[in-house]
Design an enzyme around this catalytic site. Structure first.
Site, PDB file in Angstrom:
ATOM      1  N   PHE B 139       0.847  -1.189   0.000  1.00 39.92           N
ATOM      2  CA  PHE B 139       0.000   0.000   0.000  1.00 39.92           C
ATOM      3  C   PHE B 139       0.882   1.238   0.000  1.00 39.92           C
ATOM      4  O   PHE B 139       2.046   1.168   0.392  1.00 39.92           O
ATOM      5  CB  PHE B 139      -0.921  -0.003   1.223  1.00 39.92           C
ATOM      6  CG  PHE B 139      -2.387  -0.077   0.864  1.00 39.92           C
ATOM      7  CD1 PHE B 139      -2.931  -1.245   0.373  1.00 39.92           C
ATOM      8  CD2 PHE B 139      -3.215   1.037   1.006  1.00 39.92           C
ATOM      9  CE1 PHE B 139      -4.269  -1.316   0.028  1.00 39.92           C
ATOM     10  CE2 PHE B 139      -4.564   0.974   0.667  1.00 39.92           C
ATOM     11  CZ  PHE B 139      -5.089  -0.194   0.175  1.00 39.92           C
ATOM     12  N   GLN B 252      -8.102  14.575   3.367  1.00 43.61           N
ATOM     13  CA  GLN B 252      -7.378  13.741   2.410  1.00 43.61           C
ATOM     14  C   GLN B 252      -8.157  13.559   1.110  1.00 43.61           C
ATOM     15  O   GLN B 252      -9.345  13.226   1.136  1.00 43.61           O
ATOM     16  CB  GLN B 252      -7.114  12.363   3.016  1.00 43.61           C
ATOM     17  CG  GLN B 252      -6.424  11.418   2.044  1.00 43.61           C
ATOM     18  CD  GLN B 252      -5.891  10.173   2.734  1.00 43.61           C
ATOM     19  OE1 GLN B 252      -6.637   9.240   2.991  1.00 43.61           O
ATOM     20  NE2 GLN B 252      -4.615  10.174   3.050  1.00 43.61           N
ATOM     21  N   HIS B 365     -11.790  12.122   0.614  1.00 45.82           N
ATOM     22  CA  HIS B 365     -11.859  10.753   1.095  1.00 45.82           C
ATOM     23  C   HIS B 365     -11.862  10.622   2.602  1.00 45.82           C
ATOM     24  O   HIS B 365     -12.627   9.851   3.161  1.00 45.82           O
ATOM     25  CB  HIS B 365     -10.672   9.988   0.515  1.00 45.82           C
ATOM     26  CG  HIS B 365     -10.645   8.542   0.864  1.00 45.82           C
ATOM     27  ND1 HIS B 365     -11.669   7.684   0.526  1.00 45.82           N
ATOM     28  CD2 HIS B 365      -9.738   7.771   1.529  1.00 45.82           C
ATOM     29  CE1 HIS B 365     -11.370   6.465   0.947  1.00 45.82           C
ATOM     30  NE2 HIS B 365     -10.229   6.494   1.578  1.00 45.82           N
TER      31      HIS B 365
END
Lengths: 260, 597
Positions: B139, B252, B365
């Site tokens: 990730f 974000q 987000h």
């Protein structure tokens, strides 16, 4: 001139209305308008009292299951262009066979009661390892059919048996039971199989396949129910198999400790 | 007030996602009898369920064969562990651009493995390695593969697992109830006022401890991955009740929202090897993060995309999109690891990632900021050390702070779980230690009833939707991926003007039963409340750090700005009062460094 589509939406507020009625609405139509977009547009521009559930708007929360042109769908991923093909009016109704709270909002109480009836939680072995139980990729794959159920109720309200009797546990709950019965970590598959083979359980299913057609996630409750039926017939054997399998749930701990 | 009121509970949790679920389960397990969870949607509809890619923990199940961007392989028994909580901690600190409190972050990463195993033992069906261990993937911003996943529906399985456990333990759920007011008097939380959405009845609810686990607030933006429900209700209600908000300017933007929709295409797309490509077919991340390419942290990747768009290399009719290329991953991998995102691309933009490029764009987000808490979820009334007695917060609505200026992917499910559990334990100690129900203020429900009435009485000269849409446009254009002083000043004026306009907003639905028109009005009021705080924090912070990027102050400025923003509600019509507090940093081990990827 922008293109438009016509929706016919079932309206009903039990505090005011004597019976449900279909109201027509004309909405703007673009290539990527969803039925949910159209409902939002009507609510903002025409009638703020139009009532429906929605949240994630991408087919994972399960809120917005409704009946569109006779099929149970999630309206968030249902294309209005396709439903309005050849200029036909798009009929939007609440999920059938469930009490209506208001407009497109139904009372799913019986649905949730049946879900709880199958003890949806895993009953794991009493002693847990320091790390994870070992499960094989193919065992995980066998659960995908049930694991991704979003509990939207589309199958439940498409089921002819549910329509006749709310005693029937229903495809969603049986799919959940399947998830737990097939999970190698579960210690009570025998008890679960006994429960689902009772009067209101898996053998009540008439194999009409409505649930498969209705499922917006492409799952197959009928197949899960069929598996439960077969396993219920050989419960003793399956319990033995499970006990055997559980001797291998905890492998010798790998040398590298977690977070070391 | 309804006839059976006030309702009394030992613990009352608002929000039924992972934070609320863990808190409820933990408190019930520890012997608190009356634990209740109130949620505006059915608990299984909570937005935690939309999380896709994974939950971070250094399980050491997987490593990179040959290092770098090579293929992954299981860690053989006895091999050197490639990962550690220390490494996870460093990645998280660097990801946060040094704005996270390092003692809190250490708790986050040290409890990570335990919480993932707890999920597994409770029935969560994770993807597996051939030997049966939990599978892990790469990730963004993490230096090793430590995202533990269930295909690309990780949040969904975690949510169902924790809900089932809470139900098993006898936790009571008030499903489709909506909080209207938080009752704090004399620094003691006394309960709250809530609306039963189905009946329209307003209830006063007393509790010895109240936890807010109400999630994030991406709905203040036009393009967002967030559910319609993510309107920051808890954040706004706490602020109105006198609680400060911390670091709200750090919002974000996720690099891969579906073009025009904002729907999340998991970061796992890039974790599994997906490319980002501009209109010239160039993998442009080579110019922004040569070491990490597409697996840079989200703030950096979103800015890179926006830069490409701003310089005319975007795609789509408006040139605001970027291509996500998964084709080289192959059919088998996409179907096995990314089945949900494939369906989303097909259903919402009509392209199949197996054969086609997928148009994406940055999407609002995650909210790094929120209600300030200590490491056990206690809400800090002064934002520094003074808890509000009986009030707790956890998950996205809270700010511990473990994400600082930018959260790493897979750390949010972890945060919600770890700090939900800790808050549950702290509330159990508080209640079992003899906490009593605090007396209610007189006419406890008056303010809540006033809120409801005002939307339903009088002439409708302004609409909720018009103001809401205008706000989202403002926030997107002037308080988005890139910000500057002039834009933020515009945003401040615009939000103020919209707040004034909103006083005339009325709704059409004047009935009691399941009034979603009324809910939208209350939610939009909340958006207006906290958006003012986001803008105020962003305008004051004359530096760039993590997700907050000022083109007029493009450098991080540790000398002046290595500190948390605290915003306090001022008198009506006055801007928020801003204060600052230092970041807790271990200057020996993790002093601020230049952040490069």
């Amino acid at each position: 001139m922008t293109e438009t589509a016509t929706l016919r939406i079932q309206r009903f507020n039990p505090d005011i209305d004597r019976r449900p009625r279909l109201e027509p609405y004309r909405v703007p139509l673009t290539a990527d308008t969803t039925v949910l977009d159209a409902l939002h547009w009507i609510k903002a521009e025409v009638d703020g009292s139009l009532t429906f559930r929605r949240s994630c708007r991408h087919a994972i929360c399960g809120s917005c299951a409704m009946n569109v042109n006779g099929r149970n769908v999630l309206v968030c991923k249902t294309s209005l262009v396709k439903e309005a093909a050849r200029g036909r009016a798009v009929t939007v109704r609440p999920l059938p066979y469930l009490p209506v709270i208001k407009d497109l909002v139904v009372d799913r109480s019986s649905f949730w009661e049946q879900y709880l009836r199958v003890k949806p939680w895993l009953v794991p072995p009493e002693t847990t390892p320091v790390r994870e139980f070992r499960m094989l990729p193919e065992e995980v794959a066998a659960l995908h059919n049930a694991e991704t159920c979003i509990m939207c109720g589309a199958c439940y309200s498409a089921c002819q048996v549910v329509a006749l009797t709310k005693e029937y546990v229903g495809p969603h709950a049986l799919l959940k039971a399947f998830l737990r019965v097939l999970d190698p970590r579960d210690t009570i598959p025998g008890e679960r199989l006994a429960e689902v083979s009772g009067h209101d359980g898996a053998f009540r299913c008439h194999t009409i396949f409505n649930c498969i057609e209705a499922c917006p996630k492409g799952l197959n409750p009928t197949q899960a129910i069929e598996t439960l039926r077969q396993l219920a017939q050989k419960r003793g054997w399956f319990e033995d198999e499970r006990r055997q399998r559980q001797t291998r749930l905890v492998e010798s701990e790998p040398a590298a400790p977690a977070g070391a | 007030m309804a006839s059976d009121d006030p309702i009394e509970q030992d613990i009352l949790i608002v929000g039924a996602g992972l934070a609320g679920g863990w808190a409820a389960k933990t408190a019930a397990e520890r012997g608190v009898r009356d634990v209740a969870v109130l949620s505006k949607v059915h608990p299984l509809r909570s937005h935690s369920g939309a999380a896709q890619g994974g939950i971070a923990a250094a399980l050491n199940n997987v490593r990179v064969a040959g290092g770098g961007d090579g293929p992954l392989e299981p860690v053989p028994p006895g091999a050197e562990p490639p990962d550690s909580w220390e490494l996870h901690l460093f990645d998280t600190i660097k990801g946060s651009d040094w704005l996270g409190d390092q003692d809190s972050m250490e708790i986050l990463v040290r409890e990570a493995a335990d919480i993932v195993y707890a999920y597994e033992h409770m029935g969560c069906v994770f993807s597996r390695l051939p030997d049966g261990r939990i599978a892990q993937r790469r990730f963004g911003g993490h230096s090793v593969p430590r995202a533990n996943y269930a295909a690309d529906w990780t949040g969904h399985v975690l949510l169902h697992t924790i809900y089932e456990q809470a139900v098993r333990l006898g936790v009571r759920f008030y499903s489709e109830w909506y909080v209207l007011d938080l009752l704090i008097d004399d620094n003691v939380c006394r309960g709250l006022v809530a609306l039963d959405i189905v009946t329209g009845d307003v209830h006063v609810m007393r509790a010895k401890a109240v936890l807010f686990a109400t999630g994030g607030y991406g709905r203040a933006y036009k393009i967002t991955s967030n559910a319609h429900a993510n309107t920051g209700d808890g954040v706004a209600i706490a602020y109105d009740a006198g609680v400060p908000l911390m670091d709200m300017e750090f919002v974000q933007f996720h690099p891969t929202g579906l073009y025009k929709h904002g729907i999340l295409m998991s970061e796992a797309c890039r974790g599994e090897g997906g490319y980002l490509v501009n209109k010239d077919g160039e993998r442009f991340m080579a110019r922004y993060a040569p070491g990490k390419m597409e697996l840079g942290p989200r703030d950096l990747v979103s800015r890179s995309e926006q830069q490409e768009v701003n310089e005319g290399r975007g795609i789509g009719p408006d040139g605001k999109g970027i291509w996500l290329d998964l084709r080289h991953l192959g059919r088998e991998k996409i179907l096995e690891r990314l089945p949900q995102v494939r369906d989303l691309a097909i259903d919402f933009v009509g392209t199949d990632p197996i054969t086609d490029l997928v148009p994406i764009q940055p999407t609002a987000h995650y909210s790094m900021g929120g209600i300030p808490t200590d490491n056990d979820g206690r809400v800090l009334g002064d934002g520094v050390r003074m808890p509000v007695v009986g009030l707790y917060a956890a998950g996205e609505c809270a700010c511990v702070s473990v994400h600082g200026a930018n959260r790493l992917g897979t750390n949010s499910l972890l945060d919600a779980s770890v700090f939900g559990r800790r808050a549950g334990a702290a509330m159990a100690d508080f209640v079992l230690g003899g906490a009593a129900l605090a007396p209610l203020p007189p006419t406890a429900e008056a303010r809540a009833l006033g809120r409801l009435r005002r939307y339903q009485e009088g002439e409708r000269t302004e609409t909720v939707d018009a103001v809401g849409q205008a706000l989202k446009t403002t926030m997107t254009e002037d308080c988005g991926v890139f910000r500057d002083g002039a834009g933020l000043a515009r945003a401040r004026e615009s939000v103020g003007e919209l707040q004034r306009r909103y006083r005339s907003a009325r709704i059409m639905d004047r009935s009691r039963r399941f009034n979603t028109d009324l809910l939208s009005a209350l939610e939009t009021e909340h958006l207006l409340t906290f958006s003012e705080v986001i803008v105020a924090g962003a305008e004051a912070r004359t530096e760039s750090r993590g997700a907050h990027f000022r083109t007029d102050f493009p450098k991080r400025n540790d000398e002046n700005w290595l500190q948390h923003t605290l915003a306090f509600r001022a008198a009506p019509g006055e801007p928020p009062r801003l204060e600052y507090r230092p970041v807790r940093i271990d200057w020996e081990r993790y002093p601020p460094q230049e952040r490069k990827y």
